[in-house]
Write an enzyme that holds these catalytic residues in place. Structure first.
Site, PDB file in Angstrom:
ATOM      1  N   HIS A   1      -9.498   1.019   4.800  1.00 15.78           N
ATOM      2  CA  HIS A   1      -8.124   1.329   5.444  1.00 15.78           C
ATOM      3  C   HIS A   1      -8.200   2.260   6.768  1.00 15.78           C
ATOM      4  O   HIS A   1      -9.140   3.153   6.900  1.00 15.78           O
ATOM      5  CB  HIS A   1      -7.205   1.903   4.549  1.00 15.78           C
ATOM      6  CG  HIS A   1      -5.730   1.865   5.238  1.00 15.78           C
ATOM      7  ND1 HIS A   1      -5.324   2.782   5.879  1.00 15.78           N
ATOM      8  CD2 HIS A   1      -4.812   0.780   4.860  1.00 15.78           C
ATOM      9  CE1 HIS A   1      -3.904   2.186   6.597  1.00 15.78           C
ATOM     10  NE2 HIS A   1      -3.825   1.274   5.936  1.00 15.78           N
TER      11      HIS A   1
ATOM     12  N   LYS B   1       0.162   4.271  -0.319  1.00 18.48           N
ATOM     13  CA  LYS B   1      -0.322   5.284   0.681  1.00 18.48           C
ATOM     14  C   LYS B   1      -0.108   6.490  -0.098  1.00 18.48           C
ATOM     15  O   LYS B   1      -0.355   6.491  -1.636  1.00 18.48           O
ATOM     16  CB  LYS B   1       0.084   5.663   1.914  1.00 18.48           C
ATOM     17  CG  LYS B   1      -0.082   4.415   2.784  1.00 18.48           C
ATOM     18  CD  LYS B   1       0.056   4.557   4.355  1.00 18.48           C
ATOM     19  CE  LYS B   1      -0.195   2.993   4.776  1.00 18.48           C
ATOM     20  NZ  LYS B   1       0.073   2.943   6.330  1.00 18.48           N
TER      21      LYS B   1
ATOM     22  N   ASN C   1       0.952  -1.094   0.003  1.00 15.10           N
ATOM     23  CA  ASN C   1       0.111  -0.052   0.042  1.00 15.10           C
ATOM     24  C   ASN C   1       0.952   1.382  -0.113  1.00 15.10           C
ATOM     25  O   ASN C   1       1.625   1.520   1.079  1.00 15.10           O
ATOM     26  CB  ASN C   1      -0.955  -0.144   1.448  1.00 15.10           C
ATOM     27  CG  ASN C   1      -1.859   0.987   1.528  1.00 15.10           C
ATOM     28  OD1 ASN C   1      -1.804   2.014   0.579  1.00 15.10           O
ATOM     29  ND2 ASN C   1      -2.429   1.339   2.692  1.00 15.10           N
TER      30      ASN C   1
ATOM     31  N   GLU D   1      -5.252  -5.002  10.368  1.00 12.72           N
ATOM     32  CA  GLU D   1      -4.183  -4.073  10.554  1.00 12.72           C
ATOM     33  C   GLU D   1      -4.435  -3.338  11.835  1.00 12.72           C
ATOM     34  O   GLU D   1      -5.325  -2.392  11.872  1.00 12.72           O
ATOM     35  CB  GLU D   1      -4.119  -3.181   9.415  1.00 12.72           C
ATOM     36  CG  GLU D   1      -3.835  -3.663   8.072  1.00 12.72           C
ATOM     37  CD  GLU D   1      -3.399  -2.550   7.209  1.00 12.72           C
ATOM     38  OE1 GLU D   1      -2.209  -2.738   6.740  1.00 12.72           O
ATOM     39  OE2 GLU D   1      -4.016  -1.700   6.901  1.00 12.72           O
TER      40      GLU D   1
ATOM     41  N   SER E   1       3.503  -2.147  10.376  1.00 16.27           N
ATOM     42  CA  SER E   1       5.042  -2.535  10.514  1.00 16.27           C
ATOM     43  C   SER E   1       5.584  -3.652  10.095  1.00 16.27           C
ATOM     44  O   SER E   1       6.328  -4.252  10.679  1.00 16.27           O
ATOM     45  CB  SER E   1       5.498  -2.024  12.128  1.00 16.27           C
ATOM     46  OG  SER E   1       4.929  -0.761  12.167  1.00 16.27           O
TER      47      SER E   1
ATOM     48  N   GLU F   1      -6.758   4.387   8.047  1.00 20.00           N
ATOM     49  CA  GLU F   1      -6.531   5.842   7.748  1.00 20.00           C
ATOM     50  C   GLU F   1      -7.573   6.682   7.125  1.00 20.00           C
ATOM     51  O   GLU F   1      -7.943   7.766   7.337  1.00 20.00           O
ATOM     52  CB  GLU F   1      -5.359   6.102   6.992  1.00 20.00           C
ATOM     53  CG  GLU F   1      -3.800   5.788   7.760  1.00 20.00           C
ATOM     54  CD  GLU F   1      -2.984   5.263   6.871  1.00 20.00           C
ATOM     55  OE1 GLU F   1      -2.913   5.420   5.825  1.00 20.00           O
ATOM     56  OE2 GLU F   1      -1.823   4.503   7.741  1.00 20.00           O
TER      57      GLU F   1
ATOM     58  N   GLY G   1       2.603   2.122  10.965  1.00 16.81           N
ATOM     59  CA  GLY G   1       3.493   3.460  10.804  1.00 16.81           C
ATOM     60  C   GLY G   1       4.182   3.692  12.201  1.00 16.81           C
ATOM     61  O   GLY G   1       5.025   4.727  12.204  1.00 16.81           O
TER      62      GLY G   1
HETATM   63  P1  13P Z   1       3.232   0.350   7.726  1.00 16.62           P
HETATM   64  O1  13P Z   1       3.672  -0.882   7.276  1.00 16.62           O
HETATM   65  O2  13P Z   1       3.773   1.586   7.553  1.00 16.62           O
HETATM   66  O3  13P Z   1       3.101   0.328   9.235  1.00 16.62           O
HETATM   67  O4  13P Z   1       1.755   0.524   7.138  1.00 16.62           O
HETATM   68  C1  13P Z   1       0.762  -0.481   7.311  1.00 16.62           C
HETATM   69  C2  13P Z   1      -0.393  -0.232   6.370  1.00 16.62           C
HETATM   70  O5  13P Z   1      -1.210   0.616   6.769  1.00 16.62           O
HETATM   71  C3  13P Z   1      -0.591  -0.947   5.016  1.00 16.62           C
HETATM   72  O6  13P Z   1      -1.975  -0.532   4.917  1.00 16.62           O
END
Ligand code: 13P
Length: 250
Positions: A95, A11, A9, A167, A212, A97, A173
């Site tokens: 997601h 982002k 992803n 997740e 992560s 976010e 992150g």
């Molecule tokens: P990170 O791997 O940066 O923690 O992000 C995970 C994520 O949100 C994948 O969709």
């Protein structure tokens, strides 16, 4: 038989030019991979560039979100037919976010899911609890509510098309991955919930872990019986780390 899936992803990262470079490096570095699926979800503006770069390879193009209507006056939104036309095979829905910053709810996740299941795209539906919810012991309830709301009305044929991604928000992150044991416990709970709703077909559903995921923890995560792949954020932005994750050794 659940084929492992590693999905990146991206982002809100990479211009079309940078995306092309990353996609090419992943394509070249993954030519030897045949027993697992690899997907990349660049931002909308880079879908065309990545589609062109990976044409003819086994890599799957994915999008990061989609609207539930086919077309219309919805400024700023992208529809399922647009993603299919751009060459996408998968799309991420719900997601954390999107839930945290853009008002996504289980009800809107469900609308997106229904639109996607009416097409040829495969949805990757994200679920997961916050740190506060975990610390107050509500993580199972929260995730079960997300499943019940997000998957409302799902049929058995629909179930066989969806991919879930657990997740935990506290692991995204933050560099703080869920331990393989914690992740496995949640994945097993999710599969148990699916079994209760749909029976044996729950065994066919792939559940990815996200939060992560890095080259140094992917092998341990993939050894867990209910972890069928990973949704990778930060570590998918560099070819070396993403390629090491793709080449996990269970
Ligand atoms: P990170 O791997 O940066 O923690 O992000 C995970 C994520 O949100 C994948 O969709």
């Amino acid at each position: 038989m659940r084929i492992p899936l590693i999905a990146g992803n991206w982002k809100m990262h990479k211009t079309a030019g940078d995306a092309r470079e990353l996609a090419r490096a992943v394509k070249e570095g993954a030519v030897d991979v045949s027993d697992r699926q690899i997907a990349m979800a660049p931002p909308f503006t880079a879908l065309a560039a990545v589609a062109e770069e990976i044409r003819g390879s086994r890599l799957i193009l994915a999008a990061q979100n989609v609207h539930w209507e086919q077309k219309g006056a919805f400024t700023g939104e992208i529809s399922v037919p647009m993603l299919e036309d751009a060459g996408c095979g998968m799309v991420i829905i719900g997601h954390s976010e999107r839930r945290q910053y853009f008002g996504e709810t289980d009800a809107t996740v469900n609308r997106r899911l229904r639109a996607v299941l009416a097409s040829r795209l495969q949805p990757i539906v994200c679920i997961g609890e916050t740190l506060e919810q975990r610390e107050s012991g509500k993580h199972h309830t929260v995730v079960q509510q997300q499943l019940a709301g997000g998957l409302d009305g799902l049929t058995r044929p629909g179930l066989l098309r969806i991919i879930l991604a657990y997740e935990p928000v506290w692991a995204i992150g933050t560099g703080r991955t869920a331990s393989p044991e914690i992740a496995q416990e949640m994945h097993s709970m999710v599969r148990g919930w699916l079994s209760g709703e749909f029976g044996d077909e729950a065994q066919e559903v792939r559940i990815l872990y996200g939060g992560s995921v890095k080259p140094d923890n992917i092998d341990d995560l993939m050894r867990q019986p209910d972890i069928d792949g990973a949704l990778v954020g930060g570590a998918c932005l560099e070819p070396d780390s993403f390629l090491r994750i793709i080449h996990f050794r269970p």
